[in-house]
Design an enzyme around this catalytic site. Structure first.
Site: not given
Length: 326
Positions: A244, A207, A211
């Protein structure tokens, strides 16, 4: 054995320590409030992952200002529900959904083809969709999932839409590409010889890696556009730690605890969307002022690798090769 354990544990420790640091900073600082933005009548925007969370708030606000917004997402039912909800709230809203699965290069190409058939300009592209902490897996094209969705799919999407973005901008009204990144890039490094994380897989490292790649791409793109004198800018935005569904793949007990903590301590999707909207819409970021890395309403410096021109170029050229765009 020790090397394998270190390779798995170190990214986890680094990411959670960074998360704690960012969360504490959020708690003791004032969240950026979006100023009143000008009307966007006549402008067209694409927002990936615009059906929920931060992306939905970006779409909703742009539609309220008069922009024609296209939600790119893989869940048609969810996308159409988002369109209905926004249109019920703003009767004059121009919002539509188009199928886009960033894990599939064919889907990205089909999305661009469908968009081109509408013969519309494109003033704003918000590369927002993302995945986090997925178990090890490969896409239909053979790429690691974080790298494919967070970075490579958006790279291809942006590349295929570049001419439309350039042609839609003009002096004083540049088109804009906004890449939604993350502070997670600060604890990563680019491994050009292992972009698919094949040597030793860690969901946390993958991850963070994706990014950082996104930030390198965003910075290099902006420099290329400046050198070419095109009316188009590119920037990256860290929306902060936001409540989220992005965290749903965390270890289950931690995920359950986090759902309670998130409501109390995390920023809301609307708060997370504020800097993205500012980067996409603000007259203050016109032209050359539109580049850089933004967090909580401010341009920030970040880790040295993110601004390494040779690393940016190497990743750019490798990505073109992987996508067959040379």
């Amino acid at each position: 054995m020790l090397s394998a354990i270190r390779s798995h544990l170190l990214p986890v420790i680094k990411l959670y320590l960074l998360g704690l640091k960012v969360l504490l900073a959020q708690l003791f600082s004032r969240c950026f409030r979006l100023p009143v933005m000008p009307r966007q009548d006549g402008k067209v925007a694409i927002v990936t992952g615009g059906s929920r969370g931060i992306g939905y708030e970006v779409v909703r606000h742009m539609a309220r200002l008069g922009a024609h917004v296209i939600i790119g997402g893989r869940n048609e039912q969810e996308g159409l529900a988002a369109v209905r909800k926004i249109c019920e709230e703003y009767k004059e809203a121009k919002v539509e959904f188009m199928k886009l699965d960033l894990a599939s290069l064919q889907s990205v190409r089909q999305f661009v083809q469908c968009f081109r058939e509408q013969d519309l300009p494109l003033n704003i592209l918000v590369n927002n969709a993302g995945v986090m902490l997925l178990p090890e897996g490969r896409t239909e094209d053979g790429f690691e999932q974080h790298f494919a969705v967070n970075y490579l799919g958006h790279f291809l999407l942006t590349w295929l839409l570049l001419d439309t973005l350039k042609n839609s901008g003009k002096c004083g009204h540049f088109s804009r590409v906004v890449n939604v990144s993350s502070s997670a890039h600060r604890v990563s490094e680019i491994r050009l010889n292992d972009l698919n994380s094949s040597q030793c897989y860690s969901a946390h490292a993958a991850y963070c890696h994706s990014k950082l790649a996104q930030l390198l791409f965003s910075s290099h793109l902006h420099q290329e556009l400046q050198r070419g004198g095109f009316p188009l800018s590119s920037c990256a935005v860290d929306p902060g730690i936001v409540d989220t569904a992005l965290y749903r793949h965390l270890w289950t007990p931690l995920c359950m605890a986090l759902s309670v903590i998130a409501r109390l301590l995390f920023w809301t999707p609307a708060q997370g969307a504020a800097t993205i909207l500012y980067s996409a819409l603000s007259p203050d970021l016109e032209g050359e002022n539109g580049g850089g890395y933004w967090a909580n309403g401010r341009r920030e410096m970040t880790t040295p690798p993110a601004f390494d021109p040779q690393l940016q170029l190497s990743l750019w050229e490798t990505s073109l090769q992987l996508l067959g765009l040379q």
